[in-house]
Design a protein around this motif. Structure first.
Motif, mmCIF file in Angstrom:
data_model
loop_
_atom_site.group_PDB
_atom_site.id
_atom_site.type_symbol
_atom_site.label_atom_id
_atom_site.label_comp_id
_atom_site.label_asym_id
_atom_site.label_seq_id
_atom_site.Cartn_x
_atom_site.Cartn_y
_atom_site.Cartn_z
ATOM 1 N N VAL A 81 -27.530 -3.629 8.169
ATOM 2 C CA VAL A 81 -26.546 -3.638 9.253
ATOM 3 C C VAL A 81 -25.273 -2.901 8.839
ATOM 4 O O VAL A 81 -24.529 -2.376 9.681
ATOM 5 C CB VAL A 81 -26.233 -5.094 9.690
ATOM 6 N N LEU A 82 -25.033 -2.797 7.530
ATOM 7 C CA LEU A 82 -23.855 -2.076 7.042
ATOM 8 C C LEU A 82 -24.057 -0.561 7.027
ATOM 9 O O LEU A 82 -23.099 0.190 6.812
ATOM 10 C CB LEU A 82 -23.490 -2.542 5.627
ATOM 11 N N ASP A 83 -25.290 -0.113 7.264
ATOM 12 C CA ASP A 83 -25.565 1.329 7.277
ATOM 13 C C ASP A 83 -24.665 2.031 8.291
ATOM 14 O O ASP A 83 -24.533 1.587 9.436
ATOM 15 C CB ASP A 83 -27.027 1.603 7.644
ATOM 16 N N GLY A 84 -24.071 3.138 7.860
ATOM 17 C CA GLY A 84 -23.295 3.968 8.779
ATOM 18 C C GLY A 84 -21.817 3.650 8.843
ATOM 19 O O GLY A 84 -21.064 4.378 9.505
ATOM 20 N N LEU A 85 -21.367 2.592 8.172
ATOM 21 C CA LEU A 85 -19.933 2.277 8.161
ATOM 22 C C LEU A 85 -19.227 3.158 7.123
ATOM 23 O O LEU A 85 -19.735 3.372 6.024
ATOM 24 C CB LEU A 85 -19.702 0.807 7.826
ATOM 25 N N ASN A 86 -18.036 3.633 7.469
ATOM 26 C CA ASN A 86 -17.278 4.490 6.547
ATOM 27 C C ASN A 86 -16.741 3.715 5.354
ATOM 28 O O ASN A 86 -16.669 4.237 4.245
ATOM 29 C CB ASN A 86 -16.117 5.175 7.277
ATOM 30 N N GLU A 87 -16.333 2.482 5.610
ATOM 31 C CA GLU A 87 -15.842 1.640 4.529
ATOM 32 C C GLU A 87 -16.287 0.203 4.756
ATOM 33 O O GLU A 87 -16.571 -0.202 5.888
ATOM 34 C CB GLU A 87 -14.316 1.712 4.406
ATOM 35 N N ILE A 88 -16.361 -0.541 3.669
ATOM 36 C CA ILE A 88 -16.823 -1.927 3.698
ATOM 37 C C ILE A 88 -15.824 -2.770 2.918
ATOM 38 O O ILE A 88 -15.327 -2.352 1.864
ATOM 39 C CB ILE A 88 -18.232 -2.043 3.089
ATOM 40 N N LYS A 89 -15.546 -3.964 3.437
ATOM 41 C CA LYS A 89 -14.550 -4.822 2.800
ATOM 42 C C LYS A 89 -15.156 -6.148 2.345
ATOM 43 O O LYS A 89 -16.105 -6.649 2.936
ATOM 44 C CB LYS A 89 -13.390 -5.089 3.763
ATOM 45 N N ILE A 90 -14.557 -6.687 1.284
ATOM 46 C CA ILE A 90 -14.887 -8.018 0.796
ATOM 47 C C ILE A 90 -13.588 -8.817 0.713
ATOM 48 O O ILE A 90 -12.614 -8.360 0.094
ATOM 49 C CB ILE A 90 -15.543 -7.993 -0.595
ATOM 50 N N CYS A 91 -13.569 -9.999 1.305
ATOM 51 C CA CYS A 91 -12.412 -10.879 1.182
ATOM 52 C C CYS A 91 -12.484 -11.582 -0.172
ATOM 53 O O CYS A 91 -13.447 -12.300 -0.452
ATOM 54 C CB CYS A 91 -12.399 -11.906 2.312
ATOM 55 N N VAL A 92 -11.459 -11.379 -1.010
ATOM 56 C CA VAL A 92 -11.464 -11.948 -2.359
ATOM 57 C C VAL A 92 -10.437 -13.059 -2.540
ATOM 58 O O VAL A 92 -10.404 -13.729 -3.580
ATOM 59 C CB VAL A 92 -11.226 -10.847 -3.413
#
Length: 431
Positions: A335-346
């Motif tokens: 589902v993350l395919d195609g996103l320019n950037e990905i975030k993780i809440c730390v």
């Protein structure tokens, strides 16, 4: 090889546990549902064909597996019969392959009416239940007035007790909630035909499981909902009415902790939640639309749109701790395919004090803002990939960071909805 495996959700449910249970039970002897009711839905896709189960354990799609609905589950006989008939229509025979604990409490029409009446009365303060009567059924269990599966074997006693319980509920429904009363004769009329269907399935399931353990059979324990819907450890009061964390396995089956060999936490590559309650990473932008559409984020039980957000590593670490997880399964990576950037809440920060706070401090969740790490996305498809080395570099980097944060290994990766869309990183699940 891990003999007895627990599979549970690490978020707010809907993590894709059903598919993983189905996958890991292919060489098992037993699959066991240990908590929840028909408010949970597990969606399975085998060779493109979708099956949705609510009470019957997911692993029962394998003909060699015996399914157990244990004492921690609240059971609607009417819904159970619907599922049994649905599987028969799909040429899946469960004859002599499904056992139900005689101690499982019943979910009946008056529980549903009470559930709906309460939500209606609460208005904008409603909890967002599924309206399936699960909460009131668990209340009856704790209040020691519940009818249980074993009571179906004594029709006379069942009728007498049912009339008294319906009278108890009608007093509240009519006098306080201003709703129509429930007719106990209709409840009994609808209930009686189910008895013949499930009569031979009613067993001492704790004894069955201990015999299986003695005989060194492989058992998969299947959880419903997710860790933060747990009545004790979840985001109270926006929780379910059972223990969806690891303790629910023990109390819900009568199997002790020394017999659990491996605990697998299932988490999406992002976060979702159905209903109200804290959700620090929730999105309201185009990324939300991306997750909803590409991830088909609509409840299998209610059809409600799920709230979506970036992966919340703060809550994930909490889930690792409270469940003593052995490893993680990451689902819906594709589902993350195609996103320019990905975030993780730390981390979380209080918007007023700028103080960094822990997961247990998010009662005032509207004043919590997530602190993110940002990573590059990937343009190549991960859908259907079956080898770790074939994943895009950026996807592997994202997974590596999750392992670093949680301090446990990712042992399984799901790259699509079908049973076969799996990367098995750690090959110790099968004989």
């Amino acid at each position: 090889m891990n003999k007895n495996i627990v599979i549970l959700g690490t978020q707010w449910g809907d993590e894709g546990k059903g598919k993983i249970v189905d996958y890991l039970t292919s060489d098992s002897s037993y699959v066991v549902r240990y908590q929840g009711g028909h408010n949970a839905g597990h969606t399975l896709v085998v060779n493109g064909k979708k099956t949705i189960l609510h009470l019957i354990p997911s692993g029962l799609l394998h003909n060699n597996v015996i399914g157990v609905i244990s004492n921690g589950v609240v059971v609607s006989p009417l819904e159970l019969i619907k599922e049994i008939n649905m599987l028969k229509k799909n040429h899946i025979c469960i004859n002599k392959r499904l056992f139900i604990s005689r101690s499982s409490p019943l979910v009946l029409q008056y529980h549903i009416e009470m559930d709906i009446a309460r939500e209606k009365k609460l208005g904008i303060s409603a909890l967002g239940t599924t309206g399936r009567g699960i909460g009131p059924a668990y209340e009856d269990k704790v209040a020691r007035r519940a009818l249980r599966i074993g009571d179906l074997k004594n029709e006379k006693n069942l009728s007498m007790r049912l009339e008294k319980i319906v009278s108890y509920y009608n007093h509240q429904l009519v006098s306080f909630y201003k709703q129509k009363p429930v007719d106990y004769k209709i409840v009994l009329r609808d209930l009686l035909p189910t008895i013949d269907v499930i009569y031979d399935m009613i067993k001492d399931t704790t004894n069955i499981l201990h015999r299986a353990i003695k005989d060194k059979k492989k058992i998969v324990f299947e959880g419903a909902q997710g860790s933060f819907l747990d009545i004790d450890h979840g985001t109270y009061p926006y929780v379910t009415s059972s223990n969806s964390t690891i303790g629910g396995v023990l109390t819900g089956t009568g199997v002790g902790p020394k017999h659990l060999d491996y605990i697998l936490g299932v988490t999406k590559a992002y976060s979702t939640r159905v209903g109200y309650g804290p959700f620090p990473t929730e999105l309201f932008d185009n990324t939300d639309k991306h997750f909803s559409n590409k991830g088909h984020e609509f409840g299998s039980t209610t059809g409600r749109k799920r709230r979506t957000g970036w992966l919340d590593a703060v809550s994930l670490c909490q889930s690792v701790h409270i469940n003593s997880l052995s490893g993680l399964c990451i689902t819906k990576l594709d589902v993350l395919d195609g996103l320019n950037e990905i975030k993780i809440c730390v981390a979380y920060r209080n918007v007023h004090t700028s103080e960094v706070i822990s997961f247990s401090d998010i009662d005032d969740w509207e004043n919590v803002t997530p602190i993110y790490e940002t990573y590059p996305g990937w343009n190549r498809k991960t859908l259907g990939i079956k080898k770790l080395e074939d994943l895009p570099y950026e996807a592997r980097n994202y997974l590596d960071r999750i392992e670093e944060i949680t301090q446990i290994p990712i042992d399984i990766i799901s790259t699509g909805p079908d049973r076969s869309d799996i990367i098995l990183v750690k090959d110790n699940f099968f004989i």
